[in-house]
Design a protein around this motif. Structure first.
Motif, PDB file in Angstrom:
ATOM      1  N   TYR A  33       0.832  -0.788  -0.177  1.00  0.00           N
ATOM      2  CA  TYR A  33      -0.305   0.105  -0.265  1.00  0.00           C
ATOM      3  C   TYR A  33       0.914   2.075   0.226  1.00  0.00           C
ATOM      4  CZ  TYR A  33      -4.393  -2.601   0.871  1.00  0.00           C
ATOM      5  OH  TYR A  33      -5.521  -3.542   0.700  1.00  0.00           O
ATOM      6  N   ARG A  34       1.779   1.318   0.782  1.00  0.00           N
ATOM      7  CA  ARG A  34       2.853   2.533   0.434  1.00  0.00           C
ATOM      8  C   ARG A  34       3.326   2.797  -0.677  1.00  0.00           C
ATOM      9  NH1 ARG A  34       7.380   0.280   3.610  1.00  0.00           N
ATOM     10  NH2 ARG A  34       7.462  -0.117   2.001  1.00  0.00           N
ATOM     11  N   ARG A  36       2.588   1.902  -3.755  1.00  0.00           N
ATOM     12  CA  ARG A  36       1.536   2.472  -4.375  1.00  0.00           C
ATOM     13  C   ARG A  36       0.889   4.127  -3.873  1.00  0.00           C
ATOM     14  NH1 ARG A  36       2.196  -2.564  -4.306  1.00  0.00           N
ATOM     15  NH2 ARG A  36       2.133  -3.434  -6.408  1.00  0.00           N
ATOM     16  N   GLY A  37       1.092   4.358  -2.962  1.00  0.00           N
ATOM     17  CA  GLY A  37       0.676   5.307  -1.997  1.00  0.00           C
ATOM     18  C   GLY A  37      -0.774   5.984  -1.799  1.00  0.00           C
ATOM     19  N   TYR A  38      -1.205   4.779  -1.576  1.00  0.00           N
ATOM     20  CA  TYR A  38      -2.693   4.283  -0.332  1.00  0.00           C
ATOM     21  C   TYR A  38      -2.374   4.610   0.907  1.00  0.00           C
ATOM     22  CZ  TYR A  38      -3.557   1.881  -5.259  1.00  0.00           C
ATOM     23  OH  TYR A  38      -3.944   2.142  -6.556  1.00  0.00           O
ATOM     24  N   ALA A  39      -1.890   4.606   1.399  1.00  0.00           N
ATOM     25  CA  ALA A  39      -1.305   4.425   2.572  1.00  0.00           C
ATOM     26  C   ALA A  39      -0.021   4.598   3.310  1.00  0.00           C
ATOM     27  CB  ALA A  39      -2.302   3.590   3.720  1.00  0.00           C
ATOM     28  N   THR A  74      -1.876   6.406   8.580  1.00  0.00           N
ATOM     29  CA  THR A  74      -3.141   6.609   7.487  1.00  0.00           C
ATOM     30  C   THR A  74      -3.154   6.072   6.084  1.00  0.00           C
ATOM     31  OG1 THR A  74      -2.354   8.889   8.814  1.00  0.00           O
ATOM     32  CG2 THR A  74      -3.450   8.974   7.009  1.00  0.00           C
ATOM     33  N   ILE A  75      -4.438   6.248   6.198  1.00  0.00           N
ATOM     34  CA  ILE A  75      -4.903   6.081   4.452  1.00  0.00           C
ATOM     35  C   ILE A  75      -5.239   7.367   3.682  1.00  0.00           C
ATOM     36  CG2 ILE A  75      -6.364   4.945   3.227  1.00  0.00           C
ATOM     37  CD1 ILE A  75      -7.693   3.286   5.241  1.00  0.00           C
ATOM     38  N   LYS A  76      -4.419   7.371   1.879  1.00  0.00           N
ATOM     39  CA  LYS A  76      -5.377   7.893   1.530  1.00  0.00           C
ATOM     40  C   LYS A  76      -6.435   9.333   1.183  1.00  0.00           C
ATOM     41  CE  LYS A  76      -4.335   9.868  -3.273  1.00  0.00           C
ATOM     42  NZ  LYS A  76      -3.711   9.122  -4.230  1.00  0.00           N
ATOM     43  N   GLY A  77      -6.491  10.041   1.957  1.00  0.00           N
ATOM     44  CA  GLY A  77      -7.600  10.839   1.895  1.00  0.00           C
ATOM     45  C   GLY A  77      -7.696  11.737   3.108  1.00  0.00           C
TER      46      GLY A  77
END
Length: 169
Positions: A33-34, A36-39, A74-77
């Motif tokens: 996830y990291r 890919r920039g998602y979280a 933290t999740i993206k957003g």
């Protein structure tokens, strides 16, 4: 002083190795996830208390009882997410595996809007992402204070093509 039963020592070593493998799977999945920039989700360091300084950066210390969940981030957003990871080689997992202080911590963060989960890993290799509200009220959901894999089927974590656990999907 008697020696430990070799069978029990072997079973303990196998269980410890499986638990370590479970944690490594989680770490690599959070890296997925990291990357890919998602979280950004990181392992919470174990609290340690230094009791004697030996100099040159060496010391004697002990691990204090932890109160925070195993992973948080933290999740993206901007949404906060927390995971308490538990593994068992047995057929059932007790609700009490989450310590009272950890429960309080998860309750407080969930009340502020954080997404909180227990990641339950079993010897079968399957992983389940159980919402904290379900784990906390296990007796209401499952009729008892432990769960088995069939109980958690709705919470089974799918795998990505690269075998990463899709813990946020």
């Amino acid at each position: 002083m008697g020696t430990k039963d070799p069978r029990r020592r072997l079973l303990g070593a196998l269980s410890k190795a499986k638990g370590k493998h479970f944690e490594e799977r989680l770490d690599s999945s959070f890296a997925y996830y990291r990357d890919r920039g998602y979280a950004i989700i990181e392992k919470t360091p174990e609290p340690m208390r230094v009791i004697k300084d030996l100099g040159s950066g060496r010391f004697v210390a002990f691990f204090e009882k932890k109160a925070q969940p195993d992973y948080k981030g933290t999740i993206k957003g901007g949404r906060t997410v927390m995971f308490e990871a538990k593994f068992t080689s047995t057929e059932r997992m007790e609700q009490s595996r989450v310590e009272p202080k950890q429960s309080e911590y998860l309750d407080r963060h969930e009340s502020l809007g954080a997404r909180c989960y227990v990641l339950a890993g079993f010897g079968s290799g399957e992983v389940y992402r159980v919402p904290w509200a379900v784990w906390r009220n296990m007796k209401d959901h499952f009729g008892r204070k432990y769960v088995t894999e069939p109980d958690l089927d709705a919470y089974r974590v799918p795998l990505a093509r690269n075998s990463a656990l899709l813990l946020l999907d």
